[in-house]
Write an enzyme that holds these catalytic residues in place. Structure first.
Site, PDB file in Angstrom:
ATOM      1  N   TYR A 107      10.530  -2.738  11.589  1.00  0.00           N
ATOM      2  CA  TYR A 107      11.287  -2.124  10.374  1.00  0.00           C
ATOM      3  C   TYR A 107      11.649  -1.093   9.872  1.00  0.00           C
ATOM      4  CZ  TYR A 107      10.776  -2.639   5.129  1.00  0.00           C
ATOM      5  OH  TYR A 107      10.834  -2.884   3.772  1.00  0.00           O
ATOM      6  N   ASP A 146      13.406   5.741  14.444  1.00  0.00           N
ATOM      7  CA  ASP A 146      12.830   5.849  13.631  1.00  0.00           C
ATOM      8  C   ASP A 146      10.873   6.257  13.517  1.00  0.00           C
ATOM      9  OD1 ASP A 146      11.348   5.429  11.267  1.00  0.00           O
ATOM     10  OD2 ASP A 146      12.400   3.016  11.169  1.00  0.00           O
ATOM     11  N   LYS A 181       8.828   9.317   4.273  1.00  0.00           N
ATOM     12  CA  LYS A 181       7.134   9.937   3.471  1.00  0.00           C
ATOM     13  C   LYS A 181       6.748  11.127   3.722  1.00  0.00           C
ATOM     14  CE  LYS A 181       6.336   4.972   4.830  1.00  0.00           C
ATOM     15  NZ  LYS A 181       6.379   4.138   4.832  1.00  0.00           N
TER      16      LYS A 181
END
Ligand code: HOZ
Length: 429
Positions: free
Chosen positions: A144, A239, A267
């Protein structure tokens, strides 16, 4: 456990917010029950609106490496906020942040701040397309990379949790440019590359996956991807939204010793504030506007509150490398304790773990990709989730999510978690 206030807030939320939540995995839809509404958090603990206390294994999906409301971070935010929350103009803080990240992460010559991990991944792919002049990308089933259109094909996290095969609203054109294959299947990647000569702009991967549970790359897999990318002029994008500054200061690149061309963050670099970044090798990043013509922009990019929060967290992690070592030791302790009680229960299980990422799959077979994660007994996971929640342990509400430890967790918390697992297994098996 009384959760009547959460129940009434959830009913109220559904009148104004789709499904009552602002991000689908929060809805507890796949595990059932009512999502808990959080009032506050401190250190390793979450407190819901009914006053219940939980040991937190989500850590806001990664960033709370030092625990919630970590005082130096809170103080830095408070001090910055009085100088305004946004300028839409450059600040020295953005330079300090870029310099700090460059000093920790390999292969980051230039870095651009954005406002989320989704934005970072979406922008990195655009840069790779601009750089190579090609359209297609390869991503892995169960990975994801946020919710930009091109990543919603065979995605992990909530897309997998809710078993959404095709996301309405994503056009066929976009989907056709996203090629997918199984995680850890190097031959399948080779096949896709040879079937699409000179058409692949990028391979994007969670180099340690956290959105189908925690799944580790097999020996040689990342090295193989690196070679394929080198041989075919494909941009390799790691990622590192969840792994960066957590598995090592330099993320998976450092931990497993593999170079990426572009890296994305989220984040973690805002200590939980809404922020992201993409960066990488100079000759590729020079494509980014205003240096090059790959346009990318944002009023809130480099936002001063997000910058000071992340700068404070990352500086502490850099100056005190023992923190990540402590966190890894705690995770190993938890893993060993869970293994002990799972083994004694007689139920088949797999624990995947690296650094401070860990997850439990109820499976007889190794869990190495999305198919093996999906084949696990995820019904049992649902029961386990609720049995643990009732004992004050807050796990991710899906088997398709990694657990994230934070360094505020004490060994007493870990022992409670292991004991709760033992009791839960007795209850549900
Ligand atoms: N798997 C997501 C974190 N990468 C969960 C967070 C969300 O979607 O809200």
């Amino acid at each position: 456990m009384d959760i009547s206030n959460s129940k009434s807030l959830f009913s109220r939320a559904q009148l104004s917010i789709p499904g009552g939540v602002n991000s689908p995995v929060r809805a507890f839809k796949s595990v059932g029950g009512t999502p808990l509404f959080i009032k506050h958090a401190k250190g390793a603990y979450l407190y819901d609106v009914d006053g219940n206390k939980y040991i937190d294994y989500i850590a806001s999906w990664g960033p709370m490496i030092l625990g919630h409301a970590y005082e130096p971070v809170v103080k830095a935010i408070q001090e910055q906020a009085v100088f305004s929350t946004s300028y839409g103009a450059p600040t020295e803080l953005e330079i300090k942040m870029a310099e700090l990240i460059r000093s920790m992460a390999p292969n980051v010559d230039l870095i651009r701040m954005v406002s989320s991990g989704t934005e970072a991944c979406m922008s990195a792919v655009r840069v790779a397309r601009g750089y190579t002049g090609r359209n297609k990308i390869i991503k892995f089933e169960g990975c994801y990379h946020g919710h930009a259109d091109s990543f919603l094909v065979k995605a992990g996290s909530g897309v997998a949790t809710f078993n959404i095969q095709t996301v309405p609203g994503v056009t066929a054109g976009v989907s056709n440019d996203t090629l997918t294959c199984a995680y850890n299947d190097l031959e399948a990647v080779e096949r896709l590359v040879s079937e699409n000569p000179n058409e692949i702009a990028a391979i994007i991967i969670e180099a340690v996956a956290g959105n189908m549970g925690c799944i580790l790359p097999k020996e040689g897999f990342l090295k193989g991807l690196r070679k394929i990318c080198d041989d075919h002029n494909i941009v390799l994008i790691f990622d590192e939204v969840m792994t960066g500054f957590r598995l090592a200061l330099g993320g998976v690149q450092e931990k497993l010793g593999i170079d990426a061309d572009l890296v994305t963050y989220g984040k973690v670099i805002g200590a939980g504030m809404p922020v992201g970044a993409f960066g990488g090798k100079r000759h590729i990043m020079e494509m980014v506007s205003p240096l090059g013509n790959v346009y990318q922009a944002g009023t809130l990019s480099g936002n001063p509150i997000a910058m000071i929060a992340g700068y404070t967290l990352l500086t502490i992690l850099k100056e005190q490398p023992e923190i990540l070592a402590e966190l890894d030791a705690k995770t190993l302790y938890l893993k060993e304790g869970l293994e002990r009680v799972l083994k004694a229960s007689g139920t088949p299980y797999v624990i995947n773990h690296l650094g401070s990422m860990i997850s439990v799959h109820f499976s007889e077979h190794p869990v190495t990709d999305f198919a093996s994660a999906a084949a696990a007994n995820n019904n049992l996971f649902k029961k386990y989730f609720h049995a643990m929640l009732n004992r004050g342990i807050y796990l991710p509400p899906s088997a398709f999510e990694s657990w994230f430890l934070n360094n505020a967790l004490s060994y007493e918390d870990l022992n409670k978690t292991i004991a709760a697992t033992e009791e839960s297994l007795k209850e549900i098996l």
